[in-house]
Design an enzyme around this catalytic site. Structure first.
Site, PDB file in Angstrom:
ATOM      1  N   ASP A 449       0.916  -1.263  -0.038  1.00 12.82           N
ATOM      2  CA  ASP A 449      -0.029   0.080   0.058  1.00 12.82           C
ATOM      3  C   ASP A 449       0.719   1.175  -0.080  1.00 12.82           C
ATOM      4  OD1 ASP A 449      -2.227   1.615   0.182  1.00 12.82           O
ATOM      5  OD2 ASP A 449      -2.720   1.017   2.237  1.00 12.82           O
ATOM      6  N   ASP A 510     -10.293   4.640  -1.357  1.00 18.19           N
ATOM      7  CA  ASP A 510     -10.843   3.729  -0.508  1.00 18.19           C
ATOM      8  C   ASP A 510     -12.508   3.884  -0.572  1.00 18.19           C
ATOM      9  OD1 ASP A 510      -8.567   3.355   0.163  1.00 18.19           O
ATOM     10  OD2 ASP A 510      -8.906   3.962   2.359  1.00 18.19           O
TER      11      ASP A 510
HETATM   12  C1  GLA Z   1      -5.278   2.774   2.584  1.00 22.50           C
HETATM   13  C2  GLA Z   1      -5.871   1.526   1.897  1.00 22.50           C
HETATM   14  C3  GLA Z   1      -6.795   0.872   2.734  1.00 22.50           C
HETATM   15  C4  GLA Z   1      -6.348   0.317   3.899  1.00 22.50           C
HETATM   16  C5  GLA Z   1      -5.661   1.409   4.915  1.00 22.50           C
HETATM   17  C6  GLA Z   1      -4.827   0.695   5.631  1.00 22.50           C
HETATM   18  O1  GLA Z   1      -6.156   3.456   2.904  1.00 22.50           O
HETATM   19  O2  GLA Z   1      -6.477   1.974   0.609  1.00 22.50           O
HETATM   20  O3  GLA Z   1      -7.492  -0.119   1.743  1.00 22.50           O
HETATM   21  O4  GLA Z   1      -5.449  -0.813   3.388  1.00 22.50           O
HETATM   22  O5  GLA Z   1      -4.752   2.016   3.801  1.00 22.50           O
HETATM   23  O6  GLA Z   1      -4.179   1.794   6.368  1.00 22.50           O
END
Ligand code: GLA
Length: 695
Positions: A449, A510
């Site tokens: 990520d 997200d």
């Molecule tokens: C980002 C990702 C999410 C999740 C969070 C965790 O926002 O896009 O899917 O994994 O980090 O911190």
């Protein structure tokens, strides 16, 4: 540098056009544009009645991902459209929908609509980061554009032109006499919602009776479409499975039907063995090759067979990964018992029998050295540089063994930076050691990520941008374990992510359990199908159905919206990761997740991602070709009211009469010679599959 110059020129070009539309006035410091007048707006009424400002209404029931702002732009600034300042109004982010109960009390609605000037500098700032992907001209065409609509009792009363950042406000004037329910919509005019800061400026009702209030849309009862699985044996899930030579092999035959069930596999390649009671195939394949294995499942009521193609080579995830991820439900609080319980529930709920197999831990399993929580602190790495877990995950190896013992696979999470998105230990400069550690523990999947990235790139070329990702991909490939590599990056990496060695990559921010989010993600994927295929998938983020928020909050999506969500993600060949509390699956959610004909659209071995076939106002048709020559088609209604959605065979390149099968109901609907039309509910979907008549 060259890019920056081009971008700034482009911006000035944009401003020049704007200026031509303006009368002389003062310059606004922030946008560099002229403010020609401020609209105070309370004074004019040419009709008797009380003025009720839209911005004075309670917005608790507004349908949106981000709450509208009263008398401010969405970004919290004074409302400003093409240099024109407004004292009152509502700053929204498309998509935002307001259902307003008028009860015949309002006579008229007036406003000025447009995209707020605040997005113009932001477009430039963010554009600098992704400038290497596409030119500014193309970018500004699809961003900062919205359409405004007003419906009265289901009929379209008014619609704006496509409003673009920098355009002068458009005036709205709507007669509301006798209207009971008004629906106000701001929606993205193009594909992306970014920068669609859509203002209803100086917006007011002239009221002679009851005052308007923003209400929730009509309530929908849950309805289950998926028929119950037959007690007879049926083999489901992926028909093709990729593995690398020398890696541990684990494939669990997904089969519904009464237990006990006996499994057999004909022509299983050397090195693999089958557990006849559980259907788990394990072992190691030493050499590259392809095998067509005949799987057979038998119970007291019957027997069934299906071919599984095993491909031993370099490519994993030959079909989109299917499983569970901890983030949407447990977020930062995730711990080992949550993960074990999810694995148990994957089996006990029967989901494993439909092909669901990954149990993935998201962020927050590592040490967080800046934390005050004693469960999270400690040494980030041991003396050999190997990563440590925090106290919530005392024994990762035992946890992975537990997950594997159930025939499932385990997933883990990290970031290319020093820290993960939640500030836990990241993999920067420890990629090799982390990959090795994940392999020793027994993980089968890594979500990587983009946060706190420390890589300094020399330029914005594809070669430079791919380095952080490619470094980890290479580290994973050096281990003796197959780990699906999933990039989580909210910028547009899809045009080149495959070159990094990733198996899937996020194409969105997200997700949230709102229609605005599903709509904004799902219907903006068109064009990306060109990079999808076996081993490399566009990822639309995790499912938002079931109980989330620590297992306490049911998805806020309506039943129809949830059918749209799953139908669209299936068609888009997106990885499918359940995001809810697996121990609290109700019959409706199970129905959404256990429809084998819907899952088959996602898991089809040809690996096509659907694209948009047609779009008309609020309705859209998306389709993908399946390996057997049939076509899976989604008929979608993005609108606020039921709509007819039509698909013509000619749009799909099909000739002759087609048998239409309703995949959710698992029933043939009939034979149609040229087209098919369905009535689709508000925010709803119909998922069909077409095959030539008689086949
Ligand atoms: C980002 C990702 C999410 C999740 C969070 C965790 O926002 O896009 O899917 O994994 O980090 O911190």
């Amino acid at each position: 540098m060259k890019n920056i110059v081009i971008l700034l020129c482009a911006l000035f070009g944009l401003n020049r056009t704007v200026d031509a539309n303006l009368r002389p006035g003062v310059l606004n410091g922030e946008t560099g544009k002229e403010i020609v007048e401020t609209i105070h707006g309370f004074q004019e009424t040419d009709q008797q009645g009380e003025v009720v400002l839209l911005s004075s209404l309670k917005m608790d029931e507004a349908l949106c991902t981000d709450r509208p702002m009263s008398n401010r732009s969405f970004g919290g600034q004074p409302i400003l459209i093409s240099g024109q300042k407004f004292e009152s109004g509502l700053g929204t982010h498309a998509r935002t929908v307001l259902w307003v109960n008028l009860q015949g009390g309002s006579q008229r609605f007036t406003a000025f609509v447009g995209i707020d000037d605040e997005v113009v500098p932001r477009i430039v700032r963010d554009e600098l980061r992704s400038a290497f992907l596409k030119g500014y001209d193309e970018y500004k065409k699809i961003n900062g554009r919205a359409v405004f609509q007003i419906y009265g009792d289901g009929k379209l009363l008014w619609k704006s032109q496509v409003m673009q950042a920098g355009m002068p406000a458009q005036k709205v004037e709507v007669d509301l006499s006798g209207v009971q329910t008004m629906v106000m919509i701001t929606s993205s005019a193009a594909d992306a919602v970014e920068f669609d800061h859509a203002d209803w400026a100086d917006a007011k009702f002239i009221v002679t009776g009851v005052k308007p209030i923003v209400i929730a849309p009509p309530k929908e009862e849950k309805f289950i479409l998926t028929p119950k699985s037959s007690p007879k044996p049926q083999i489901n899930g992926a028909r093709v499975f990729g593995v690398r030579p020398g890696s541990p092999f684990l494939f669990t035959i997904a089969a519904t039907g009464d237990r006990p069930m006996n499994f057999e596999a004909k022509k299983l390649p050397q090195g693999l063995k089958l557990d006849q009671a559980t259907g788990q195939i394990s072992g190691v394949l030493k050499t590259k090759g392809e095998w067509n294995v005949t799987l057979r499942a038998t119970n007291s009521l019957g027997v069934t067979e299906r071919i599984l193609r095993i491909v031993c080579g370099n490519t994993l995830a030959l079909t989109p990964p299917m499983g569970w991820n901890s983030w949407n439900v447990f977020s930062r609080s995730v711990n080992e018992s949550h993960v074990r319980a999810a694995a148990d529930a994957m089996v006990n709920s029967g989901l494993i029998n439909h092909g669901w197999n990954y149990i993935n831990i998201d962020d927050c399993w590592q040490i967080k050295h800046s934390s005050k929580d004693s469960m999270l602190v400690g040494k980030p790495r041991d003396e050999n540089g190997m990563i440590n877990t925090n106290k919530k995950f005392p024994d990762m190896k035992a946890l992975c063994d537990y997950i594997h013992s159930k025939g499932l696979k385990a997933g883990i999470y990290s970031s290319p930076g020093l820290y993960t998105c939640q500030g836990h230990t990241g993999s920067y400069q420890y990629e090799g050691k982390d990959a090795q550690r994940y392999a020793e523990w027994g993980f089968d999947y890594l979500k990587y990520d983009w946060c706190y990235n420390q890589y300094s790139t020399k330029d914005v070329s594809l070669y430079e941008q791919r380095i952080p990702w490619a470094t980890m991909a290479e580290a994973l490939s050096r281990t003796k374990r197959d780990m699906v590599f999933s990039l989580s990056e909210t910028l547009d990496v899809w045009p080149w992510a495959k070159e990094t060695g990733a198996n899937c990559w996020r194409t969105t921010g997200d997700i949230t359990d709102t229609w605005a989010s599903i709509d904004g993600i799902g219907f903006t994927q068109n064009g990306r199908e060109i990079v999808a295929g076996p081993g490399h998938w566009n990822d639309c983020d995790m499912f938002v159905v079931g109980m989330m928020g620590g297992g306490k909050s049911p998805s806020r999506l309506t039943p129809n919206e949830q059918y749209t969500h799953i139908s669209l993600w299936s068609l888009l060949a997106s990885p499918m990761l359940i995001g809810c509390d697996m121990t609290k699956l109700d019959d409706f959610t199970l129905g959404l997740l256990t429809n084998d004909e819907v899952i088959e659209v996602n898991q089809d071995p040809l690996g096509k991602q659907a694209h948009r076939i047609s779009k008309d106002e609020n309705v859209e048709v998306w389709a993908k070709k399946m390996e057997d020559g049939t076509v899976a088609v989604g008929l979608f209604n993005r609108g606020e009211f039921a709509n007819a959605v039509k698909v013509n065979w000619s749009q799909l390149g099909l000739n002759g009469t087609q048998t239409v099968r309703d995949l959710w109901r698992q029933k043939d609907v009939g034979n149609f010679s040229e087209s098919y039309t369905a009535s689709v509910a508000r925010h709803g979907a119909m998922l069909i599959r077409l095959r030539p008549e008689g086949k």
